[in-house]
Design a protein around this motif. Sequence first.
Motif, PDB file in Angstrom:
ATOM      1  N   ILE A  32     -83.738  -3.125 -25.771  1.00 48.88           N
ATOM      2  CA  ILE A  32     -84.583  -2.723 -24.642  1.00 48.88           C
ATOM      3  C   ILE A  32     -85.796  -3.638 -24.571  1.00 48.88           C
ATOM      4  O   ILE A  32     -86.211  -4.063 -23.494  1.00 48.88           O
ATOM      5  CB  ILE A  32     -84.995  -1.244 -24.759  1.00 48.88           C
ATOM      6  N   LEU A  35     -84.847  -6.847 -22.870  1.00 50.17           N
ATOM      7  CA  LEU A  35     -84.642  -6.660 -21.434  1.00 50.17           C
ATOM      8  C   LEU A  35     -85.971  -6.524 -20.701  1.00 50.17           C
ATOM      9  O   LEU A  35     -86.150  -7.074 -19.608  1.00 50.17           O
ATOM     10  CB  LEU A  35     -83.748  -5.453 -21.180  1.00 50.17           C
ATOM     11  N   VAL A  36     -86.917  -5.808 -21.304  1.00 53.99           N
ATOM     12  CA  VAL A  36     -88.249  -5.673 -20.705  1.00 53.99           C
ATOM     13  C   VAL A  36     -88.941  -7.036 -20.673  1.00 53.99           C
ATOM     14  O   VAL A  36     -89.589  -7.394 -19.677  1.00 53.99           O
ATOM     15  CB  VAL A  36     -89.090  -4.618 -21.459  1.00 53.99           C
ATOM     16  N   ALA A  39     -87.505  -9.053 -17.814  1.00 52.41           N
ATOM     17  CA  ALA A  39     -88.019  -8.559 -16.536  1.00 52.41           C
ATOM     18  C   ALA A  39     -89.442  -9.075 -16.306  1.00 52.41           C
ATOM     19  O   ALA A  39     -89.782  -9.531 -15.204  1.00 52.41           O
ATOM     20  CB  ALA A  39     -87.983  -7.037 -16.504  1.00 52.41           C
ATOM     21  N   SER A  40     -90.248  -9.022 -17.325  1.00 55.16           N
ATOM     22  CA  SER A  40     -91.624  -9.510 -17.234  1.00 55.16           C
ATOM     23  C   SER A  40     -91.662 -11.008 -16.950  1.00 55.16           C
ATOM     24  O   SER A  40     -92.472 -11.480 -16.153  1.00 55.16           O
ATOM     25  CB  SER A  40     -92.366  -9.195 -18.526  1.00 55.16           C
ATOM     26  N   LEU A  44     -91.215  -8.982 -12.831  1.00 60.76           N
ATOM     27  CA  LEU A  44     -90.945  -7.572 -12.526  1.00 60.76           C
ATOM     28  C   LEU A  44     -91.801  -6.673 -13.412  1.00 60.76           C
ATOM     29  O   LEU A  44     -92.196  -7.036 -14.507  1.00 60.76           O
ATOM     30  CB  LEU A  44     -89.456  -7.263 -12.773  1.00 60.76           C
ATOM     31  N   HIS A  45     -92.079  -5.473 -12.917  1.00 65.19           N
ATOM     32  CA  HIS A  45     -92.814  -4.477 -13.665  1.00 65.19           C
ATOM     33  C   HIS A  45     -91.821  -3.392 -14.072  1.00 65.19           C
ATOM     34  O   HIS A  45     -91.035  -2.928 -13.245  1.00 65.19           O
ATOM     35  CB  HIS A  45     -93.928  -3.866 -12.812  1.00 65.19           C
ATOM     36  N   VAL A  46     -91.856  -3.010 -15.322  1.00 66.32           N
ATOM     37  CA  VAL A  46     -90.917  -2.014 -15.833  1.00 66.32           C
ATOM     38  C   VAL A  46     -91.659  -0.716 -16.109  1.00 66.32           C
ATOM     39  O   VAL A  46     -92.722  -0.710 -16.725  1.00 66.32           O
ATOM     40  CB  VAL A  46     -90.249  -2.505 -17.144  1.00 66.32           C
ATOM     41  N   HIS A  47     -91.095   0.372 -15.614  1.00 65.47           N
ATOM     42  CA  HIS A  47     -91.624   1.706 -15.895  1.00 65.47           C
ATOM     43  C   HIS A  47     -90.492   2.486 -16.542  1.00 65.47           C
ATOM     44  O   HIS A  47     -89.420   2.635 -15.966  1.00 65.47           O
ATOM     45  CB  HIS A  47     -92.069   2.392 -14.598  1.00 65.47           C
ATOM     46  N   LEU A  48     -90.744   2.976 -17.738  1.00 67.19           N
ATOM     47  CA  LEU A  48     -89.737   3.729 -18.466  1.00 67.19           C
ATOM     48  C   LEU A  48     -90.274   5.126 -18.710  1.00 67.19           C
ATOM     49  O   LEU A  48     -91.384   5.298 -19.216  1.00 67.19           O
ATOM     50  CB  LEU A  48     -89.440   3.035 -19.816  1.00 67.19           C
TER      51      LEU A  48
END
Length: 52
Positions: A32, A35-36, A39-40, A44-48
């Motif tokens: 994970i 993958l984060v 994305a960064s 991209l911004h990731v919200h989990l």
Amino acid sequence: MPGTDADKAARLGITRPRYSDLKHGRIQKFSIDALVSFASAVGLHVHLELAA
């Protein structure tokens, strides 16, 4: 993301074979955290959100 697969892999800081895994949806091969980070790296911004 424009460019060759080699360019994209370099932008993500991974090898071309690892990029191929990602490109073909084999996300189970990545943590994970990785993958984060990917994305960064592409803006991209990731919200989990986890719920019990």
